[in-house]
Design an enzyme around this catalytic site. Structure first.
Site, PDB file in Angstrom:
ATOM      1  N   TYR A   1      -3.647   2.752  38.219  1.00  0.00           N
ATOM      2  CA  TYR A   1      -4.549   3.898  37.989  1.00  0.00           C
ATOM      3  C   TYR A   1      -5.836   3.705  38.803  1.00  0.00           C
ATOM      4  O   TYR A   1      -6.299   4.632  39.472  1.00  0.00           O
ATOM      5  CB  TYR A   1      -4.819   3.979  36.492  1.00  0.00           C
TER       6      TYR A   1
ATOM      7  N   LYS B   1      -7.415   6.099  41.675  1.00  0.00           N
ATOM      8  CA  LYS B   1      -8.751   6.703  41.584  1.00  0.00           C
ATOM      9  C   LYS B   1      -9.614   6.249  42.772  1.00  0.00           C
ATOM     10  O   LYS B   1     -10.381   7.042  43.318  1.00  0.00           O
ATOM     11  CB  LYS B   1      -9.410   6.351  40.253  1.00  0.00           C
TER      12      LYS B   1
HETATM   13  N1  LIG Z   1     -11.402   9.638  28.948  1.00  0.00           N
HETATM   14  C1  LIG Z   1     -11.881   8.668  29.716  1.00  0.00           C
HETATM   15  O1  LIG Z   1     -12.380   7.642  29.228  1.00  0.00           O
HETATM   16  C2  LIG Z   1     -11.853   8.810  31.218  1.00  0.00           C
HETATM   17  C3  LIG Z   1     -12.533   7.851  31.977  1.00  0.00           C
HETATM   18  C4  LIG Z   1     -12.510   7.957  33.352  1.00  0.00           C
HETATM   19  C5  LIG Z   1     -11.835   8.989  33.952  1.00  0.00           C
HETATM   20  N2  LIG Z   1     -11.174   9.916  33.202  1.00  0.00           N
HETATM   21  C6  LIG Z   1     -10.463  10.983  33.905  1.00  0.00           C
HETATM   22  O2  LIG Z   1     -10.861  12.230  33.389  1.00  0.00           O
HETATM   23  C7  LIG Z   1      -9.795  13.170  33.572  1.00  0.00           C
HETATM   24  C8  LIG Z   1      -9.524  13.901  32.260  1.00  0.00           C
HETATM   25  O3  LIG Z   1      -9.063  12.958  31.313  1.00  0.00           O
HETATM   26  P1  LIG Z   1      -9.204  13.131  29.724  1.00  0.00           P
HETATM   27  O4  LIG Z   1      -9.890  11.931  29.224  1.00  0.00           O
HETATM   28  O5  LIG Z   1      -9.721  14.479  29.407  1.00  0.00           O
HETATM   29  O6  LIG Z   1      -7.671  12.969  29.308  1.00  0.00           O
HETATM   30  P2  LIG Z   1      -6.740  13.892  28.392  1.00  0.00           P
HETATM   31  O7  LIG Z   1      -5.493  13.123  28.198  1.00  0.00           O
HETATM   32  O8  LIG Z   1      -7.496  14.366  27.207  1.00  0.00           O
HETATM   33  O9  LIG Z   1      -6.473  15.154  29.333  1.00  0.00           O
HETATM   34  C9  LIG Z   1      -5.691  15.067  30.497  1.00  0.00           C
HETATM   35  C10 LIG Z   1      -4.999  16.396  30.690  1.00  0.00           C
HETATM   36  O10 LIG Z   1      -4.221  16.315  31.894  1.00  0.00           O
HETATM   37  C11 LIG Z   1      -2.950  16.881  31.627  1.00  0.00           C
HETATM   38  N3  LIG Z   1      -1.941  16.303  32.521  1.00  0.00           N
HETATM   39  C12 LIG Z   1      -1.458  15.042  32.496  1.00  0.00           C
HETATM   40  N4  LIG Z   1      -0.499  14.900  33.422  1.00  0.00           N
HETATM   41  C13 LIG Z   1      -0.381  16.105  34.048  1.00  0.00           C
HETATM   42  C14 LIG Z   1       0.453  16.588  35.095  1.00  0.00           C
HETATM   43  N5  LIG Z   1       1.367  15.819  35.657  1.00  0.00           N
HETATM   44  N6  LIG Z   1       0.309  17.873  35.491  1.00  0.00           N
HETATM   45  C15 LIG Z   1      -0.618  18.681  34.899  1.00  0.00           C
HETATM   46  N7  LIG Z   1      -1.412  18.282  33.887  1.00  0.00           N
HETATM   47  C16 LIG Z   1      -1.307  17.001  33.472  1.00  0.00           C
HETATM   48  C17 LIG Z   1      -2.654  16.539  30.170  1.00  0.00           C
HETATM   49  O11 LIG Z   1      -1.669  17.389  29.615  1.00  0.00           O
HETATM   50  C18 LIG Z   1      -4.020  16.709  29.534  1.00  0.00           C
HETATM   51  O12 LIG Z   1      -4.218  18.029  29.066  1.00  0.00           O
HETATM   52  C19 LIG Z   1      -8.612  12.355  34.095  1.00  0.00           C
HETATM   53  O13 LIG Z   1      -8.526  12.487  35.488  1.00  0.00           O
HETATM   54  C20 LIG Z   1      -8.971  10.940  33.732  1.00  0.00           C
HETATM   55  O14 LIG Z   1      -8.352  10.012  34.586  1.00  0.00           O
HETATM   56  C21 LIG Z   1     -11.168   9.849  31.840  1.00  0.00           C
END
Ligand SMILES: NC(=O)c1ccc[n+]([C@@H]2O[C@H](COP(=O)([O-])OP(=O)(O)OC[C@H]3O[C@@H](n4cnc5c(N)ncnc54)[C@H](O)[C@@H]3O)[C@@H](O)[C@H]2O)c1
Length: 255
Positions: free
Chosen positions: A155, A159
Site C-alpha cells: 500500500y 501511495k
Molecule cells: N482512514 C485513514 O486512516 C487513511 C489514512 C491515509 C490515507 N487514507 C486514504 O484515504 C482514502 C479514503 O479512505 P477511507 O479511510 O475513507 O476508507 P473507506 O474504506 O472508508 O472508504 C474507501 C472507499 O473506497 C471504495 N473502494 C474500495 N475499493 C474500490 C474499488 N476497487 N473501486 C471503487 N471504489 C472502491 C470503498 O467501497 C469505500 O467506499 C483512501 O485512498 C485511503 O487510502 C486513509
C-alpha cells in the site's frame, strides 16, 4: 471558496468515510458530482443522505481497477453534466500484514486498487479537463507513502508511486492549465482505519497509542480532510501544482 460553484467533480471511493465528507463539502460549495464507488448499497445510502437530484449528483457502481468500466462511467458522467472540471482520486483499500506474510495475489489486489485505479481515472478524465480549458486533480495518497507504515508495505509503495505520478502529471499537464496536487491523510477514523488497527482490546491499544503519538492528540475525522481538497480544487489555489500536503494532526512533518 472561489471558483467551485457549478464545477463538475468526479470523486472515487465516494461512499466511504472520507469520500462522503468530500461529497458533502462539494455539495455545500455548489459542486456537482459524479460519485464512483464499488459498493452499490453505500452509494445508495450516500444519495439518500445528500438528498439532491440527478442534476447535482450522479452515481456509478464501478471497480476503479476495471479500465473499461471506468471509461464507460466517465463518458456517461461527462455526457450527463456536459463537461468535467475536477478529479478526486479517493478510493483506496488495504489489509494490514507484515510484508513477509503476504503473497503476490494480495499485492496484485492492493496495486490494482491503489495505483492502477487512479491511473485509469487519470487516463479517462484528463482529456475532458483539457477539453474544458483546464481543471484540477486531487489525489488522496497517504502519509504511508511519505514516511512508510509498518504492515502496509505494498500500500505504501502504491501511495508513494501515486505521489511521484502526480508530480509528473502536474508537469506534463501544466501547459493545459491542469493542476495536480496530493493530499495525504494521517490516521483518520474510518472503516479502513478500524480494519487496520483491529477490533477489541488490542485494536483499542493501537488506537490509543496513535492518539498519544499525534501532536494534536486526536485521530483525524473524515471531516478534517475535505477543506484542503476543496481549496486545492478551487481558484484560490490557482498557482499551486505538484504539491503534497499532509492532514495528520502533526504526526508527520515532512519537508
Ligand atoms: N482512514 C485513514 O486512516 C487513511 C489514512 C491515509 C490515507 N487514507 C486514504 O484515504 C482514502 C479514503 O479512505 P477511507 O479511510 O475513507 O476508507 P473507506 O474504506 O472508508 O472508504 C474507501 C472507499 O473506497 C471504495 N473502494 C474500495 N475499493 C474500490 C474499488 N476497487 N473501486 C471503487 N471504489 C472502491 C470503498 O467501497 C469505500 O467506499 C483512501 O485512498 C485511503 O487510502 C486513509
Amino acid at each position: 471558496m472561489r471558483g467551485l460553484e457549478n464545477r463538475i467533480a468526479v470523486v472515487t471511493g465516494a461512499a466511504g468515510g472520507i469520500g462522503r465528507s468530500i461529497c458533502r463539502r462539494f455539495i455545500e460549495e455548489g459542486v456537482k458530482i459524479l460519485a464512483i464507488d464499488v459498493d452499490s448499497k453505500s452509494l445508495d445510502d450516500l444519495r439518500s443522505k445528500l438528498n439532491v437530484g440527478e442534476e447535482r449528483l450522479s452515481t456509478a457502481v464501478v471497480d476503479i481497477a476495471d479500465y473499461g468500466r471506468v471509461n464507460e462511467a466517465v463518458e456517461k458522467g461527462a455526457a450527463h453534466f456536459g463537461k468535467l472540471d475536477i478529479l478526486v482520486n479517493n478510493a483506496g483499500w488495504d489489509v494490514a500484514k507484515p510484508f513477509l506474510e503476504t503473497e503476490p495475489d494480495l499485492w496484485d489486489k492492493i496495486i490494482a486498487i491503489n495505483l492502477r485505479g487512479p491511473l485509469n481515472l487519470h487516463k479517462a478524465v484528463l482529456p475532458h479537463l483539457i477539453a474544458a480549458g483546464g481543471g484540477k486533480v486531487v489525489n488522496v495518497a497517504s502519509d504511508a507513502g511519505r514516511v512508510g507504515s509498518s504492515g502496509e508495505s505494498v500500500y505504501s509503495a502504491c501511495k508513494g508511486g501515486l505521489i511521484a505520478f502526480s508530480k509528473t502529471i502536474a508537469r506534463e499537464c501544466a501547459r493545459n492549465n491542469v493542476r495536480v496536487n496530493v493530499v495525504c491523510p494521517g490516521p483518520t477514523d474510518t472503516a479502513l482505519l478500524r480494519s487496520f488497527v483491529g477490533e477489541g482490546d488490542y485494536g483499542q491499544k493501537i488506537y490509543d497509542g496513535l492518539k498519544r503519538a499525534i501532536p494534536l492528540k486526536r485521530l483525524g475525522q473524515p471531516d478534517d480532510i475535505p477543506g484542503l481538497i476543496a481549496f486545492l480544487s478551487s481558484d484560490d489555489a490557482g498557482f499551486i501544482t505538484g504539491q503534497v500536503v499532509s492532514v495528520s494532526g502533526g504526526l508527520t512533518m515532512s519537508g
